[in-house]
Design a protein around this motif. Structure first.
Motif, mmCIF file in Angstrom:
data_model
loop_
_atom_site.group_PDB
_atom_site.id
_atom_site.type_symbol
_atom_site.label_atom_id
_atom_site.label_comp_id
_atom_site.label_asym_id
_atom_site.label_seq_id
_atom_site.Cartn_x
_atom_site.Cartn_y
_atom_site.Cartn_z
ATOM 1 N N SER A 241 -6.098 -4.437 -4.115
ATOM 2 C CA SER A 241 -6.013 -4.294 -5.681
ATOM 3 C C SER A 241 -4.320 -3.817 -5.852
ATOM 4 O O SER A 241 -3.873 -2.832 -5.452
ATOM 5 N N ARG B 270 -4.600 -3.826 -13.025
ATOM 6 C CA ARG B 270 -4.582 -4.294 -11.805
ATOM 7 C C ARG B 270 -5.247 -5.671 -11.478
ATOM 8 O O ARG B 270 -6.044 -6.027 -12.067
ATOM 9 N N LEU C 150 -6.993 -1.285 4.701
ATOM 10 C CA LEU C 150 -7.230 -2.721 4.320
ATOM 11 C C LEU C 150 -8.090 -3.411 5.347
ATOM 12 O O LEU C 150 -8.215 -3.054 6.562
ATOM 13 N N GLU D 292 -7.204 -7.746 -8.905
ATOM 14 C CA GLU D 292 -7.924 -7.272 -7.756
ATOM 15 C C GLU D 292 -8.245 -8.736 -6.960
ATOM 16 O O GLU D 292 -8.924 -9.721 -7.741
ATOM 17 N N GLY E 78 1.311 1.501 -4.116
ATOM 18 C CA GLY E 78 0.146 2.167 -4.510
ATOM 19 C C GLY E 78 -1.036 1.221 -4.546
ATOM 20 O O GLY E 78 -2.110 1.586 -5.237
ATOM 21 N N ALA E 79 -0.806 0.140 -3.819
ATOM 22 C CA ALA E 79 -2.002 -0.831 -3.553
ATOM 23 C C ALA E 79 -3.094 -0.447 -2.859
ATOM 24 O O ALA E 79 -2.821 0.510 -1.998
ATOM 25 N N THR E 80 -4.185 -0.823 -3.498
ATOM 26 C CA THR E 80 -5.556 -0.270 -2.783
ATOM 27 C C THR E 80 -6.330 -1.258 -2.171
ATOM 28 O O THR E 80 -6.034 -2.335 -2.452
ATOM 29 N N PRO E 81 -7.258 -1.171 -1.298
ATOM 30 C CA PRO E 81 -7.550 0.296 -0.589
ATOM 31 C C PRO E 81 -6.539 0.629 0.466
ATOM 32 O O PRO E 81 -5.700 -0.177 0.982
ATOM 33 N N ARG E 82 -6.603 1.946 0.676
ATOM 34 C CA ARG E 82 -5.661 2.473 1.710
ATOM 35 C C ARG E 82 -5.683 1.873 3.096
ATOM 36 O O ARG E 82 -4.776 1.684 3.897
ATOM 37 N N VAL F 36 0.925 -1.258 -0.019
ATOM 38 C CA VAL F 36 0.087 -0.171 0.124
ATOM 39 C C VAL F 36 0.896 1.435 -0.183
ATOM 40 O O VAL F 36 0.950 2.200 -0.757
ATOM 41 N N GLN G 62 -3.379 4.612 -16.340
ATOM 42 C CA GLN G 62 -3.311 3.816 -15.151
ATOM 43 C C GLN G 62 -2.849 2.228 -15.674
ATOM 44 O O GLN G 62 -3.296 1.817 -16.722
#
Length: 722
Positions: A54, A235, A25, A237, A19-23, A15, A232
């Motif tokens: 993601s 990704r 978890l 997910e 830049g993995a998401t969600p911020r 993260v 972008q």
């Protein structure tokens, strides 16, 4: 699963640094309750479809290889990549190479020990699984990895890596990677974070790929009318399943619909038994031939033979030539690794056994021809006998046959029935066949019914009847009332074929070459079962075709017909009540029970003398071979129809008279009494009224039915291969 405490640092690193998401978890790394290692679990209640993690595509550990390792197997290439990245992490060069410390966090989170049987098991431990083919495959993979290591020994030594390190890395990539099609090429990859999910037959989550807008059609046009969106990356997910995930519940995914031996070799564990399990009956056609020879020479049920030896009485060398001949007879296709599956014998195994038995036609010790299903069941029994004692005991306790394969990897199977089929597939194929029959033969059937329902001297011939219908009623008169039989024909033929196939299985018959006695019993049963359902449709059809005139009424040109099928049904219920729909059920049973037996028996008997294979027997057939098979279906189906109708036409005439008779009329009597009346009325001519149009219809209609059945079965029936 992982053993390192560094695993807990992986998700935050993905993260923060990638830049993995969600911020924030909703998942976390936790210790497995059973078996050690780690797992992903929900740290909060998660809604269905919620994105758990993601990961941008640049974070994916991809099989890229280089010039020095391009010729190696994929697992060897990725093992070398992994050891190289581990080396750079130790020398603090990973951040410069990948743009962040997340890669080192992933490498540190990897398990220190991955005990996969194909790499880490000793020979005696590997052999304990009891499945010779699994042992051979594991040894082949081990040898391939060993050869790959030797070609890269010096390169790996520069990173301080030896054979143990290489084996560790190979086990890691085998157990954590999956294949994906990228630009038309199958590429293996691992997704950090997602790869910590364990397998479950009923997973709580799934993985999907979300592509960037630039990959979507119409993106360029969008940019012309608005500000372009920043590029972008695609990704990966991890998404919660349809039931959501409760707090503290493990997040699991499916590793795929693999048989048990693949899970055992590649992932190092055995999942619960499933329909995808399989075991190799014969490694190749030579092994098939040798087993057959052992059966004949021994006069009983042989054990397994060792393909690395000369075999019993030196059978292996002479079998090569006969195996080549068998391969030529079978035609194009891969005839290695013939399997028994969780749902029955694989079609390739059945085809190979049938062809071998057809070539030799030897008898069993019981003095009768050996069926393909029986032959394969003997092989399954021999495989079972070769398993460790505790495995055989387990099979006896299960009662032998179950819905899942229990033959390989201590999941024995006793006497697996040949090719169990799904009744829904058989029903759907039968419905398609029934529709083809009705549409191709209905005009002939209308002429036949008119002839049967009229006095003997009403029409001079079938052609005379045909021309009068067209003259006074138009071409549509030939298809009057087609709606009811089209629906009824589809439903009735679906019932007929599904009951017939089910009965064959209950009688343990080989569906590809069933015993003719079993064919008669199964077909007669199917005819009896479908009669009660078929009779009302036949009743409406006959009433529509003859109109409001009862048997023997008038010779005039006028036709007092019904405006529609619904109008006919209403008139019937109004004049005779709901019970009027049951008129002729007994007569229909008297026709369908022997008729079905004759029909299926004739088709199966003709199939054994007319060249060509059933279209459902093998998917891998050339165009010319398929045309030959289709021609065989047409010939056998057409003549089977002619044979059946020639035998049962008097019963059909009696049924028609019974169903078109009004309450209390002369013909409102039993089928037997109607036969007597017909004989008194016109002798043989009355009993065989409508013979010409019936036989003219029988060939195309029944040829179309069997051709449609074979084609539908080819398309619908599941024939998994490996």
């Amino acid at each position: 699963m992982v053993d390192s405490d560094s695993a807990a640092d992986l998700l935050p690193a993905l993260v923060l640094d990638l830049g993995a998401t969600p911020r924030i978890l909703s998942i976390e790394v936790a210790a497995c309750e059973q078996g050690g290692g780690r797992q992903l679990q929900a740290s909060d209640n998660i809604e269905p479809g919620e994105v758990l993690l993601s990961v941008p595509f640049p974070a994916v550990f991809l099989d890229q290889g280089d010039e020095a390792s391009a010729e190696l197997p994929w697992s060897a290439r990725m093992a070398i990549q992994l050891l190289q990245e581990r080396h750079y992490c130790k020398t603090e060069q990973a951040c410069e190479r990948k743009g962040g410390p997340w890669l080192c966090a992933w490498v540190a989170a990897l398990p220190e020990r991955v005990p996969l049987p194909m790499v880490t098991f000793a020979d005696e431990d590997l052999a304990a699984c009891g499945d010779a083919d699994t042992v051979r495959e594991a040894r082949a993979i081990r040898a391939s990895l060993g050869a790959s290591f030797e070609t890269q020994r010096e390169r790996l030594a520069a990173w301080g890596c030896g054979r143990d390190d290489f084996d560790w890395a190979a086990c890691v990539v085998h157990s954590r990677c999956f294949a994906m099609d990228i630009s038309g090429r199958s590429v293996h990859l691992a997704v950090p974070g997602v790869d910590m999910c364990n397998h479950a037959a009923e997973p709580t989550a799934c993985v999907r790929v979300v592509h960037s807008p630039e990959a979507v059609q119409g993106h360029a046009a969008l940019e012309e009318v608005c500000e372009p969106t920043p590029a972008q990356p695609s990704r990966f997910e991890l998404v919660a399943g349809s039931a959501g995930i409760r707090r503290g519940e493990e997040v699991t995914i499916s590793y795929g619909d693999w048989p048990a031996d693949v899970f055992y070799l590649i992932f190092g564990f055995l999942p619960p038994p499933s329909r995808h399990d399989s075991a190799v009956l014969f490694a190749d056609l030579r092994e098939l031939v040798v087993f057959y020879d052992c059966l004949q020479d021994g006069g009983g049920e042989p054990g397994l033979v060792n393909p690395d030896s000369e075999g019993p009485v030196g059978l292996w060398p002479p079998a090569v030539e006969r195996a080549v001949a068998l391969d030529e007879a079978l035609g194009p296709g891969d005839w290695r690794r013939l399997l028994v599956l969780g749902g029955g014998f694989e079609m390739r195994a059945v085809d190979a056994a049938r062809s071998l038995l057809a070539i030799h036609q030897h008898l069993t010790p019981r003095g009768r021809p050996l069926a393909a299903g029986e032959f394969l069941a003997l092989r399954a029994g021999a495989l079972l006998a070769s398993l460790p004692d505790e495995a055989a005991d387990a099979a006896l306790l299960t009662g032998g046959v179950g819905p899942d394969l229990e033959l390989s990897l201590r999941r024995p199977l006793l006497d697996m029935p040949a090719q169990p089929t799904d009744w829904r597939i058989d029903y759907a194929a039968g419905a398609i066949a029934g529709s083809a029959n009705v549409l191709s033969g209905y005009a002939f059937d209308t002429v036949k019914v008119r002839l049967q329902n009229s006095p003997v001297d009403t029409y001079r011939s079938a052609w005379h009847c045909f021309t009068r219908i067209v003259r006074y009623e138009g071409v549509q008169g030939l298809y009057r009332g087609v709606a009811a039989p089209l629906v009824g024909g589809a439903l009735e033929t679906g019932i007929s074929y599904s009951v017939y196939t089910h009965m064959l299985q209950r009688l343990n018959a080989d569906l590809r070459s069933p015993d003719l006695g079993a064919v008669v019993i199964s077909a007669a049963t199917a005819g009896f079962v479908l009669s009660s359902f078929l009779s009302p449709f036949e009743l409406i059809k006959c009433r529509m075709q003859v109109g409001r005139q009862g048997p023997g009424e008038g010779k005039g040109a006028g036709f007092k017909g019904y405006s529609s099928t619904l109008a006919c049904l209403r008139h019937l219920v109004k004049t005779e009540g709901v019970l009027g729909l049951t008129r002729g059920v007994g007569a229909t049973m008297a026709r369908e029970t022997p008729g079905n037996a004759i029909f299926f028996l004739s088709y199966e008997a003709l199939r054994r003398v007319v060249p060509g294979r059933p279209a459902s027997s093998c998917k891998r057939r050339g165009a010319l071979a398929l045309l030959g098979d289709a021609a065989s279906s047409i010939v056998c189906g057409g003549f089977a129809g002619i044979i059946m109708w020639s035998a049962i036409l008097p019963l059909d005439v009696a049924k028609t008279r019974r169903q078109t008779a009004g309450p209390g009329s002369r013909y409102d009597v039993s089928a037997a009494r109607n036969l007597a009346l017909l004989w008194a009325e016109g002798g043989r001519r009355a009993l065989y009224a409508g013979l010409t149009p019936t036989l003219l219809r029988a060939f195309p209609a029944n040829a179309a039915q069997w051709l449609a059945w074979e084609a539908a079965i080819r398309t619908l029936r599941d024939k998994p291969t490996r």
